[in-house]
Scaffold this motif. Structure first.
Motif, short mmCIF file in Angstrom:
data_model
loop_
_atom_site.label_atom_id
_atom_site.label_comp_id
_atom_site.label_asym_id
_atom_site.label_seq_id
_atom_site.Cartn_x
_atom_site.Cartn_y
_atom_site.Cartn_z
N LYS A 23 -44.02 -10.00 -4.94
CA LYS A 23 -45.13 -10.86 -4.55
C LYS A 23 -44.67 -12.13 -3.83
N LEU A 24 -43.35 -12.32 -3.72
CA LEU A 24 -42.84 -13.51 -3.04
C LEU A 24 -43.06 -13.40 -1.54
N LYS A 25 -43.38 -14.51 -0.92
CA LYS A 25 -43.54 -14.52 0.54
C LYS A 25 -42.19 -14.33 1.24
N LYS A 26 -41.15 -14.91 0.64
CA LYS A 26 -39.82 -14.82 1.23
C LYS A 26 -38.77 -14.81 0.13
N VAL A 27 -37.81 -13.90 0.23
CA VAL A 27 -36.70 -13.83 -0.73
C VAL A 27 -35.46 -14.43 -0.09
N PRO A 28 -34.90 -15.52 -0.67
CA PRO A 28 -33.71 -16.13 -0.08
C PRO A 28 -32.55 -15.14 0.02
N THR A 29 -31.87 -15.14 1.14
CA THR A 29 -30.70 -14.29 1.34
C THR A 29 -29.58 -15.11 1.96
N LYS A 30 -28.36 -14.60 1.85
CA LYS A 30 -27.20 -15.27 2.44
C LYS A 30 -26.54 -14.35 3.45
N LYS A 31 -25.74 -14.94 4.33
CA LYS A 31 -24.96 -14.15 5.27
C LYS A 31 -23.94 -13.33 4.49
N GLN A 32 -23.63 -12.16 5.00
CA GLN A 32 -22.67 -11.29 4.33
C GLN A 32 -21.31 -11.97 4.20
N SER A 33 -20.93 -12.77 5.20
CA SER A 33 -19.64 -13.47 5.15
C SER A 33 -19.60 -14.46 3.99
N GLU A 34 -20.72 -15.13 3.71
CA GLU A 34 -20.79 -16.06 2.57
C GLU A 34 -20.68 -15.30 1.26
N ILE A 35 -21.34 -14.16 1.17
CA ILE A 35 -21.31 -13.36 -0.05
C ILE A 35 -19.89 -12.88 -0.33
N VAL A 36 -19.18 -12.47 0.70
CA VAL A 36 -17.79 -12.00 0.54
C VAL A 36 -16.91 -13.12 -0.02
N ILE A 37 -17.05 -14.33 0.53
CA ILE A 37 -16.24 -15.47 0.06
C ILE A 37 -16.58 -15.81 -1.39
N GLU A 38 -17.87 -15.84 -1.72
CA GLU A 38 -18.28 -16.14 -3.09
C GLU A 38 -17.75 -15.09 -4.07
N ASN A 39 -17.86 -13.83 -3.69
CA ASN A 39 -17.40 -12.75 -4.57
C ASN A 39 -15.89 -12.83 -4.80
N LYS A 40 -15.15 -13.19 -3.76
CA LYS A 40 -13.69 -13.31 -3.92
C LYS A 40 -13.35 -14.45 -4.88
#
Length: 352
Positions: free
Chosen positions: A182-199
């Motif tokens: 029901k959310l109008k927009k779901v926040p997302t991040k760039k894949q490059s940011e996700i890779v750095i965070e996961n590391k």
């Protein structure tokens, strides 16, 4: 925490050394996260979702409400029990009176379980709102619940949903999915940011496992065929703990060559050199670590310990300064012990 309007100075997150996949709040803004959850949870976004859920309990005032509800249920149970005693004393039907007394506790228990389940649903709902407000992807909450289902799914299939204090996991997944849809927009991040965070998260998890798990478990999880930074870090820590300092140092030097600006690899090198008894090299490593990071009272304390044992001219005064700084940020028994050790008799620890 900012999304929940909780000031930084009031939020405290405690790490509990326990292998359970769990986290909880205990009133106020204190959040308790188990090492088992940190070691098992799959990514940092899922971890944020756990903290968001716990803060949902906090801003919802659930701990206070739970205490008040418990008081009300205890009063109600006592009234019912008194009625049961009255029936027995009146000589009407002793067995009926005993049944009323026995049922009082069960009624209170069922009421508390129902109340707790409702609070968990509200905390899940608030967690989605907090994640969105903090510009984080709320699907992390679904990932957590799916992992919980993997851990306890077979067991949950045999549970009476009215006999537990949490909604069953499938219900929680469906509720959160409906909320997100029901959310109008779901926040997302760039894949490059996700890779750095996961590391970064992989490194954090490797440090915990290296220090807390047995050598056997570390090697099982991070076999020597794994050449990632996380695997080398975990094995280096495990080797240091096991007394294999040469292997620990070799692994740590590899990490430093790959990541010359990571303060925590220099911290580990300082630990290893200290165990070798190479105080000068240990001091250099810790000092390099402190240059690369801010607000690291544990590293300041480690450096103070080495200085107190090396005891060259000026070492005691430097150790004293480091301990005072560390205590102001995060007091620990070790910091106070070193401060006492480097303070001369009759001298005030806090003299300016």
């Amino acid at each position: 925490a900012r999304a929940a309007d909780i000031p930084e100075s009031r939020l405290k997150i405690y790490i509990v050394n326990d292998d359970s996949f769990n986290a909880f709040v205990r009133g106020g803004e204190d959040v308790f996260v188990y090492t088992g959850l940190l070691k098992q949870i799959k990514n940092p976004n899922a971890l944020r979702a756990v903290v968001a859920h716990e803060l949902g309990h906090t801003i919802g005032g659930h701990m206070v409400q739970m205490s008040e509800r418990m008081h009300d249920e205890m009063v109600r149970a006592l009234i019912i029990q008194t009625l049961g005693i009255g029936l027995m004393v009146a000589g009407g039907n002793p067995s009926a009176g005993a049944g009323v007394m026995a049922g009082a506790t069960g009624i209170a228990q069922q009421s508390m379980l129902s109340f707790s389940r409702d609070e968990e649903r509200m905390a899940d709902d608030m967690a989605v709102d907090l994640m969105v407000k903090a510009n984080q992807n709320p699907n992390g909450l679904i990932e957590v619940f799916e992992q919980m289902r993997d851990i306890s799914g077979e067991f949950e299939s045999r549970i009476n949903p009215n006999r537990v204090n949490h909604p069953l996991t499938n219900e929680r997944i469906n509720n959160v999915k409906t909320k997100i849809s029901k959310l109008k927009k779901v926040p997302t991040k760039k894949q490059s940011e996700i890779v750095i965070e996961n590391k970064r998260y992989d490194i954090l998890r490797a440090k915990l496992i290296g220090y807390l798990d047995s050598d056997k478990n570390v090697i099982t999880r991070y076999p020597y065929s794994d050449k990632s930074d996380a695997a080398i870090y975990a094995r280096a820590i495990a080797n240091m703990r096991g007394g294999n300092l040469d292997a620990a140092k070799t692994g740590t030097q590899t990490l430093i060559k790959r990541n010359p600006n990571n303060p925590y690899y220099y911290e580990l090198l300082g630990d290893i050199e200290y165990q070798y008894g190479a105080y000068d090299d240990s001091v250099k490593a810790y000092e390099k670590s402190l240059k690369l990071t801010k607000n690291a009272p544990q590293i300041e304390t480690a450096l103070a310990l080495v200085l107190s044992e090396r005891d060259k001219p000026g070492d005691k005064s430097r150790a004293k300064e480091l301990c005072k700084r560390a205590i102001l940020k995060e007091p620990t028994p070790l910091s106070y012990w070193i401060l006492a050790r480097v303070t001369d008799a009759g001298e005030s620890n806090w003299a300016m």
